[in-house]
Design an enzyme around this catalytic site. Structure first.
Site, short mmCIF file in Angstrom:
data_model
loop_
_atom_site.label_atom_id
_atom_site.label_comp_id
_atom_site.label_asym_id
_atom_site.label_seq_id
_atom_site.Cartn_x
_atom_site.Cartn_y
_atom_site.Cartn_z
CG ASP A 1 38.59 39.60 41.77
OD1 ASP A 1 39.21 39.33 40.73
OD2 ASP A 1 38.80 39.65 43.05
CG ASP B 1 42.10 36.33 39.66
OD1 ASP B 1 43.09 36.85 39.60
OD2 ASP B 1 41.30 36.49 40.13
#
Length: 162
Positions: free
Chosen positions: A114, A130
Site C-alpha cells: 500500500d 484497492d
C-alpha cells in the site's frame, strides 16, 4: 467480443497496479513517506498483511483462497456471458483487475504493498488495486440500483397502458 475486451482491460489494470507497487517498493520503502501535499496527501510505503483497513492480519492463506475463489467466479461469469450488458461487464472487470493485483501481492510477497495515504483524515493507507475494487463495487451497486429503478418504472407504465 466485448467481454474479452473487458477482461483485457482487467489485465491492463493489473499491469498498472504491479508497476505502481514496484515503484513504491523501489522508491518509497527506503524513505518511508513522500509528501505530495504536506499533511494532506502522502505516498507512504506500507506492507499490509491483512485485508482492507488492516482487518484479518496474518490470515494470508484465507485471503488468498477467498479472493481467488471470488475472482474465479467473476472471471467465469464474464467469459461465459452470465453478466448481461457491456457496462456491467466492464464494471466487474474493474473489480477483477484490482482483486488480481492484490492477489498477486499476497501470493508472491505474503503481503500487499500500500502506498497512498490521505493524512487530513484518519484513513487507511491503500493502493491502486484497492481503488479499482472499491470503485467497481460502488459502480456496480449504483448500476444495479438505477437499472432496477428504471426497470420498475417501465413495468409501471406498461401496466398503466395495458
Amino acid at each position: 467480443m466485448k467481454r474479452y475486451l473487458a477482461l483485457l482491460m482487467s489485465v491492463v489494470l493489473v499491469v498498472l497496479d504491479q508497476v505502481l507497487k514496484m515503484l513504491a517498493y523501489d522508491y518509497l520503502r527506503p524513505i518511508d513517506t513522500y509528501p505530495l501535499i504536506e499533511d494532506v496527501l502522502h505516498l507512504t510505503y506500507l506492507e499490509n498483511r491483512g485485508a482492507a483497513f488492516g482487518i484479518m492480519q496474518g490470515q494470508t492463506w484465507l485471503l488468498i483462497w477467498g479472493t481467488g475463489l471470488i475472482l474465479l467466479i467473476l472471471i467465469l461469469a464474464v467469459m461465459i456471458g452470465k453478466i448481461p450488458g457491456t457496462l456491467p461487464n466492464f464494471i466487474v472487470c474493474i473489480i477483477i483487475g484490482g482483486g488480481v493485483g492484490n492477489l498477486i501481492d499476497r501470493v508472491y510477497r505474503g503481503y500487499v504493498i500500500d502506498y497512498i495515504q490521505v493524512r487530513f483524515v484518519d484513513f487507511a493507507i491503500f493502493n491502486f488495486a484497492d481503488i479499482c475494487v472499491v470503485t467497481g463495487v460502488i459502480l456496480l451497486v449504483l448500476y444495479i440500483f438505477f437499472h432496477e429503478m428504471l426497470s420498475r418504472k417501465g413495468k409501471g407504465k406498461e401496466q398503466e397502458i395495458g
